[in-house]
Design a protein around this motif. Structure first.
Motif, PDB file in Angstrom:
ATOM      1  N   TYR A 286     -39.323  18.706  -3.461  1.00  0.00           N
ATOM      2  CA  TYR A 286     -38.435  17.896  -2.623  1.00  0.00           C
ATOM      3  C   TYR A 286     -38.540  16.435  -3.053  1.00  0.00           C
ATOM      4  N   ASP A 287     -37.394  15.806  -3.266  1.00  0.00           N
ATOM      5  CA  ASP A 287     -37.388  14.397  -3.671  1.00  0.00           C
ATOM      6  C   ASP A 287     -36.789  13.563  -2.540  1.00  0.00           C
ATOM      7  N   ALA A 288     -37.656  12.806  -1.887  1.00  0.00           N
ATOM      8  CA  ALA A 288     -37.213  11.997  -0.746  1.00  0.00           C
ATOM      9  C   ALA A 288     -36.370  10.806  -1.187  1.00  0.00           C
ATOM     10  N   GLU A 289     -36.371  10.530  -2.490  1.00  0.00           N
ATOM     11  CA  GLU A 289     -35.657   9.342  -2.987  1.00  0.00           C
ATOM     12  C   GLU A 289     -34.163   9.590  -3.201  1.00  0.00           C
ATOM     13  N   VAL A 290     -33.771  10.839  -3.245  1.00  0.00           N
ATOM     14  CA  VAL A 290     -32.348  11.143  -3.442  1.00  0.00           C
ATOM     15  C   VAL A 290     -31.566  10.604  -2.246  1.00  0.00           C
ATOM     16  N   LYS A 291     -30.381  10.062  -2.525  1.00  0.00           N
ATOM     17  CA  LYS A 291     -29.602   9.437  -1.439  1.00  0.00           C
ATOM     18  C   LYS A 291     -29.033  10.499  -0.473  1.00  0.00           C
ATOM     19  N   THR A 292     -28.794  10.058   0.720  1.00  0.00           N
ATOM     20  CA  THR A 292     -28.165  10.968   1.688  1.00  0.00           C
ATOM     21  C   THR A 292     -26.849  10.353   2.163  1.00  0.00           C
ATOM     22  N   TYR A 293     -25.954  11.184   2.605  1.00  0.00           N
ATOM     23  CA  TYR A 293     -24.694  10.696   3.161  1.00  0.00           C
ATOM     24  C   TYR A 293     -24.944  10.140   4.553  1.00  0.00           C
ATOM     25  N   THR A 294     -24.195   9.094   4.874  1.00  0.00           N
ATOM     26  CA  THR A 294     -24.292   8.538   6.226  1.00  0.00           C
ATOM     27  C   THR A 294     -22.953   8.762   6.913  1.00  0.00           C
ATOM     28  N   PHE A 295     -22.977   8.719   8.206  1.00  0.00           N
ATOM     29  CA  PHE A 295     -21.709   8.830   8.940  1.00  0.00           C
ATOM     30  C   PHE A 295     -20.972   7.503   8.765  1.00  0.00           C
ATOM     31  N   ASP A 296     -19.853   7.533   8.062  1.00  0.00           N
ATOM     32  CA  ASP A 296     -19.137   6.308   7.728  1.00  0.00           C
ATOM     33  C   ASP A 296     -17.632   6.610   7.674  1.00  0.00           C
ATOM     34  N   PRO A 297     -16.934   6.468   8.795  1.00  0.00           N
ATOM     35  CA  PRO A 297     -15.506   6.798   8.825  1.00  0.00           C
ATOM     36  C   PRO A 297     -14.688   6.000   7.806  1.00  0.00           C
ATOM     37  N   ALA A 298     -15.105   4.749   7.539  1.00  0.00           N
ATOM     38  CA  ALA A 298     -14.338   3.924   6.588  1.00  0.00           C
ATOM     39  C   ALA A 298     -14.399   4.540   5.193  1.00  0.00           C
ATOM     40  N   LYS A 299     -15.596   4.954   4.797  1.00  0.00           N
ATOM     41  CA  LYS A 299     -15.743   5.582   3.473  1.00  0.00           C
ATOM     42  C   LYS A 299     -15.000   6.920   3.442  1.00  0.00           C
ATOM     43  N   ALA A 300     -15.086   7.643   4.531  1.00  0.00           N
ATOM     44  CA  ALA A 300     -14.393   8.939   4.595  1.00  0.00           C
ATOM     45  C   ALA A 300     -12.890   8.721   4.404  1.00  0.00           C
ATOM     46  N   ARG A 301     -12.376   7.685   5.070  1.00  0.00           N
ATOM     47  CA  ARG A 301     -10.944   7.375   4.962  1.00  0.00           C
ATOM     48  C   ARG A 301     -10.600   7.044   3.507  1.00  0.00           C
ATOM     49  N   THR A 302     -11.417   6.205   2.879  1.00  0.00           N
ATOM     50  CA  THR A 302     -11.156   5.787   1.490  1.00  0.00           C
ATOM     51  C   THR A 302     -11.098   7.014   0.574  1.00  0.00           C
ATOM     52  N   TYR A 303     -12.077   7.907   0.720  1.00  0.00           N
ATOM     53  CA  TYR A 303     -12.101   9.091  -0.153  1.00  0.00           C
ATOM     54  C   TYR A 303     -10.883   9.982   0.106  1.00  0.00           C
ATOM     55  N   LEU A 304     -10.520  10.103   1.359  1.00  0.00           N
ATOM     56  CA  LEU A 304      -9.364  10.970   1.652  1.00  0.00           C
ATOM     57  C   LEU A 304      -8.053  10.339   1.158  1.00  0.00           C
ATOM     58  N   GLN A 305      -8.030   9.022   1.113  1.00  0.00           N
ATOM     59  CA  GLN A 305      -6.830   8.367   0.562  1.00  0.00           C
ATOM     60  C   GLN A 305      -6.703   8.627  -0.942  1.00  0.00           C
ATOM     61  N   ARG A 306      -7.878   8.818  -1.589  1.00  0.00           N
ATOM     62  CA  ARG A 306      -7.868   9.083  -3.033  1.00  0.00           C
ATOM     63  C   ARG A 306      -7.604  10.552  -3.350  1.00  0.00           C
ATOM     64  N   ALA A 307      -7.967  11.407  -2.410  1.00  0.00           N
ATOM     65  CA  ALA A 307      -7.972  12.847  -2.689  1.00  0.00           C
ATOM     66  C   ALA A 307      -6.593  13.384  -3.034  1.00  0.00           C
ATOM     67  N   TRP A 308      -6.582  14.296  -3.976  1.00  0.00           N
ATOM     68  CA  TRP A 308      -5.349  14.986  -4.396  1.00  0.00           C
ATOM     69  C   TRP A 308      -4.205  13.994  -4.651  1.00  0.00           C
ATOM     70  N   GLY A 309      -4.547  12.921  -5.366  1.00  0.00           N
ATOM     71  CA  GLY A 309      -3.536  11.930  -5.776  1.00  0.00           C
ATOM     72  C   GLY A 309      -2.859  11.259  -4.588  1.00  0.00           C
ATOM     73  N   GLY A 310      -3.538  11.183  -3.471  1.00  0.00           N
ATOM     74  CA  GLY A 310      -2.973  10.512  -2.299  1.00  0.00           C
ATOM     75  C   GLY A 310      -2.177  11.444  -1.389  1.00  0.00           C
ATOM     76  N   ASN A 311      -1.997  12.691  -1.836  1.00  0.00           N
ATOM     77  CA  ASN A 311      -1.167  13.621  -1.050  1.00  0.00           C
ATOM     78  C   ASN A 311      -1.834  14.082   0.250  1.00  0.00           C
ATOM     79  N   VAL A 312      -3.136  14.117   0.229  1.00  0.00           N
ATOM     80  CA  VAL A 312      -3.839  14.534   1.451  1.00  0.00           C
ATOM     81  C   VAL A 312      -3.546  13.529   2.558  1.00  0.00           C
ATOM     82  N   TRP A 313      -3.684  12.256   2.206  1.00  0.00           N
ATOM     83  CA  TRP A 313      -3.483  11.203   3.201  1.00  0.00           C
ATOM     84  C   TRP A 313      -2.015  11.143   3.642  1.00  0.00           C
ATOM     85  N   LYS A 314      -1.119  11.309   2.661  1.00  0.00           N
ATOM     86  CA  LYS A 314       0.310  11.188   2.939  1.00  0.00           C
ATOM     87  C   LYS A 314       0.838  12.366   3.784  1.00  0.00           C
TER      88      LYS A 314
END
Lengths: 573, 340
Positions: free
Chosen positions: A376-404
């Protein structure tokens, strides 16, 4: 009035003999004990008894999951031939409960029996993987012959036990510490009608379910406790006078089956039971913790890992709606875009889950491996609850079609599982709050159907966990992350680098090198986000405060019994 | 009468055969995966789902699966029960006497109390005692068994400490049981026959709370029915005639009215005993009483098909035997009933 007084006296006399005596450990649980035959022991309820009746060649040292020490072996094994030959010297003057002396033949018989039977219900598939190169038994894999089984484990002229592996297996020694690999009394087993230990009748034993075997009814191990009697009401064990090790302080152990939690709680609070099966953290904290006579031990290591799967190839059209990115459904490969997976990972409120489900006692894992495990490596990063980042990734996903266009996703959770339902509700709420065009339908499903459907890759998102067979990272990481792993058909995650590292780690005996490989797997998994890592619960245990020998320093989560110790290490004040 | 009994007993294998076909047939409505889930206790075992299905022949046609079951049953092998960790026959052999013991201690008080209170209530129609009994009957009738059981356990064991908790004997006696010579299978009786009065008393004490729970819940129905029957009997012509003949109230009430009112109690009593012998599921569960009822609850929860089949056959046997006895009792209570 006189009559009433007499009745009361009689009743009071009766109640006097209810309390748990000092030399007796009383355990009450609702779980049944399916078997006492180590050859098929693959659940904690059976394991908790088998680990005290029988013994393995090696065991975990104290509370460590990384260090093994000899138990029925007299010293650490000699590993030669590039890791392919493992030789054990066995402890002398060890007796089974029948009085038979333990010899190398007993160990040989035990492992051969496990390889021969290797029934579906047992955990023998993983010892078979090490010794025969396949988890199957001879019914499913016709290349398995008696000669191969016989050669895999033998006694040499010096009375040493010699394992011959087809290739090095760094997890092999940890596998030997598993309760299911305990050494059985071969003379006794043969005498009561179990496999004769020869080629003559091996075929009839292949795949045989040993749950109700004669050995289950009349166990004979080398452990500190021997079975006295087992009936519908209780299982009774007594300290074995001929035990080779230190004499246990507790002479008798009574395991009572009490299905109703209220009855168990009453018995525990009155001191009639020393240890009971609780009702989950919220129930136990409310009704047991802090009461007189109760000792509570918290913040103990957990050994399971749970994840919400994001299936990259959903095979069930019913879950896909329109099957397109038109707001009415999702394409089957919706989760194959890493942006979607990262967005979902950021949309899960880990803190809320820990609060709502784990009463604040939870821990985010960096990878799908218990933090107490080697690798087990405790140094590996973990995801945090971050709606802003989630929004950004979803805006990028599938060439913007997911968001649209939005999407409608259907996820199932295991019927009756509050943690699964809560996790899915948290995810649903957070995803839907990002964009009004996002719709997540959650519905409950029976476990058996989920098992079958997820195996066929039909589920889009499910919450499933894994508990360890042995304390080795491979048991978790290969299971979750390898494209050949057990969970691969459920996630359809495939990453060439991860596959390569996991395969390398499987055949590398150098611990540092393996740990480095597992760190790489963890880091890559963080980037690729194939799963939402659900926070791991923190273990706890409670017991009567006159019971000695239970502490964080002695608690080993690989031990099946609630106290994380064997009974021989306990005593009562 | 002998003919009647023999005819009834001949029915037993037939009933059992139909019942087993029905139960095995019903299990076929489940998918092989659903049936295999009963063998799985962990995620690791779930990984072996397909192998379990294969090894158990769960994908075989119904005829093959039923044939396999029937073949071994006819050889006296009812299979292995995962819920009890024993063979089905051995489980029944071990647990049925416990349930019989509970039935013996429960059925008589229920019937006697029910008949007595029902009669009392009817004889004092609309008076205070009748009002009280009616309220108590409604309470007993509407109290869920699990609520009453847990309350009794919490008060008499948890709070007052007057009676023991769950199980059949106290810890201190658990080890002594192995030395007892078993004559009847009924633990209290066997303990007494071995001269171990302490164990016998211990067993009886453990039976008090489950028996009390069953008595309160089940007696209410008998009281209700008995009261109605008595009221009907008391206003019937033959009772009026008996009174007109100058017979005392005692004779009229007990011999004429009550005897006739008892007819439906015999039927009800039959059902009561069938229920008790088939295991009082909830009561045995709450009190961890190791009878067939507790086994059945666990078997059902775990989809333990050999156990469900075994229990089904046992129940069929109990139903046929008890209804035969009830029919014979009809003849005793009502001489007009003939068996020819």
């Amino acid at each position: 009035m006189k009559k009433f007084a007499l009745l009361s006296t009689l009743l009071l006399v009766g109640s006097a003999f209810a309390a748990s005596p000092r030399d007796t450990l009383v355990i009450q649980q609702s779980a049944d004990v399916p078997t006492l035959d180590p050859g098929v022991t693959y659940d904690t309820s059976s394991g908790a008894l088998v680990e005290n009746i029988y013994e393995t060649l090696l065991t975990y040292r104290g509370n460590s999951l990384r260090d093994l020490e000899p138990l029925l072996a007299s010293k650490a094994p000699t590993v030669s031939n590039g890791g392919r030959t493992v030789t054990f010297d066995l402890r002398k003057n060890v007796k089974f409960h029948t009085g038979n002396a333990m010899t190398c033949r007993d160990a040989e018989y035990t492992f051969e029996r496990n390889l021969v039977t290797n029934s579906a219900e047992s955990g023998n598939w993983f010892i078979s993987e090490s010794l025969l190169g396949t988890g199957s038994n001879a019914n499913d894999d016709k290349t398995i012959t008696w000669a191969r089984i016989d050669k895999a484990v033998e006694c040499n002229n010096a009375g040493q036990l010699v394992f011959t592996l087809p290739k090095p297996d760094p997890a092999f020694l940890a596998k030997l510490a598993y309760t299911g690999q305990s050494i059985v009394d071969s003379k006794h087993a043969i005498a009561i009608g179990e496999w004769k230990g020869t080629e003559a009748d091996w075929k009839a034993q292949v795949g045989k379910d040993l749950t109700g075997s004669n050995l289950n009814k009349q166990p004979s191990g080398t452990g500190a406790y021997r079975l006295v009697r087992r009936d519908a009401n209780a299982t009774l064990l007594q300290a074995f006078d001929g035990y080779w090790g230190k004499k246990p302080a507790i002479k008798n152990v009574v395991l009572q089956k009490v299905p109703e939690i209220a009855a168990r709680q009453q018995a525990f609070l009155r001191g009639d039971a020393d240890i009971i099966e609780g009702g989950g953290r919220s129930v136990d904290e409310q009704q047991i913790k802090g009461k007189p006579g109760v000792a509570w031990l918290d913040n103990l290591p957990n050994t399971s890992a749970f994840a919400i799967f994001m299936n990259q190839k959903v095979q069930d059209p019913k879950l896909l709606g329109s099957g397109k990115l038109d707001g009415q459904g999702i394409p089957a490969n919706f989760f194959s875009d890493v942006n979607v997976r990262r967005a979902f990972s950021h949309a899960f409120n880990y803190g809320q889950y820990i609060q709502d489900v784990q009463q604040g006692k939870g821990k985010q894992l960096t990878m799908l491996l218990p933090s107490s495990f080697p690798g087990y490596d405790a140094e590996v990063k973990t995801y945090t609850f971050d709606p802003a980042k989630a929004r950004t990734y979803l805006q990028r996903a599938w060439g913007g079609n997911v968001w649209k266009n939005g999407f409608t996703l259907t996820a199932n959770y295991r019927a009756g599982s509050v943690p699964s339902q809560t996790a899915m509700e948290i995810l649903k709420r957070n995803i839907e709050s990002l964009n009004p065009k996002f719709k997540v339908n959650i519905q409950q499903k029976q476990w058996s159907e989920m098992l079958a459907d997820s195996k066929n890759g039909k589920e889009a998102m499910v919450l499933i966990g894994w508990a360890p067979d042995y304390a080795d990272a491979d048991n978790f990481l290969y299971t979750f992350y390898s494209s050949n792993g057990f969970y691969a058909p459920r996630s359809n995650f495939k990453d060439a680098s991860v596959d390569k590292w996991l395969d390398q780690a499987r055949s590398t005996v150098n611990t540092a090198q393996r740990n480095r490989l597992y760190s790489l797997v963890g880091q890559r998994a963080y980037e690729q986000a194939p799963y939402i890592n659900v926070p791991a619960g923190v273990n706890y245990t409670f017991f009567r405060d006159n019971l000695q020998g239970v502490s964080a320093a002695t608690y080993n989560p690989m031990t099946s019994f609630d106290t994380g110790t064997l009974w021989k290490d306990l005593s009562k004040r | 009468m002998l003919n009647f009994i023999v005819r009834r007993l001949i029915q037993v294998p037939l009933v059992m055969l139909v019942l087993s076909l029905f139960i095995v047939g019903l299990t076929q409505l489940l998918t092989p995966e659903q049936r295999a889930a009963g063998y799985i206790r962990s995620d690791q075992q779930a990984a072996r789902l397909e192998a379990i299905i294969e090894e158990r022949g769960l994908r075989d046609p119904f005829v093959v699966q039923y044939g396999n079951w029937l073949g071994s049953t006819l050889q006296g092998d009812l299979g292995f029960s995962r819920a009890s960790g024993q063979d089905v026959l051995q489980t029944i052999r071990e647990r049925l006497p416990n349930t019989i013991e509970l039935t013996l201690l429960t059925a008589l008080p229920i019937l006697l109390l029910g008949v007595w209170l029902g009669t009392l209530s009817a004889l004092h129609k609309d008076k205070l005692i009748d009002q009280i009994l009616r309220v108590l009957t409604i309470l007993g009738y509407s109290l869920p068994t699990f609520v009453l059981g847990i309350v009794l356990l919490a008060v008499f064991y948890g709070y007052l400490g007057w009676l023991p908790g769950a199980g059949q004997v106290s810890i201190i006696n658990q080890f002594a049981l192995g030395d007892l010579r078993r004559y009847t299978g009924l633990l209290s009786l066997d303990a007494a026959l071995n001269g171990r009065w302490d164990i016998a008393w211990d067993v009886i004490q453990h039976l008090i709370l489950p028996a009390a729970t069953l008595t309160v819940v089940s007696a209410a129905t008998i009281v209700k029915v008995m009261r109605n029957n008595m009221l009907e009997a008391l206003t019937s012509d033959y009772v009026r005639t008996a009174r007109a003949k100058g017979l005392s109230s005692r004779v009229v009430n007990n011999k004429h009215a009550r005897r006739n009112a008892l007819l439906s109690i015999v039927t009800l009593g039959g059902f009561l005993i069938i229920n008790l012998l088939s295991g009082s599921l909830i009561t045995e569960f709450i009190f961890g009483y190791p009878g067939v009822g507790l086994w059945m609850v666990e078997a059902g929860l775990r989809l333990d098909i050999p156990a469900v089949l075994g229990f089904g056959l046992l129940s069929a046997l109990i139903v046929v035997v008890v209804s035969t006895v009830v029919d014979i009792l009809y003849g005793v209570v009502d001489p007009r009933v003939r068996f020819d």
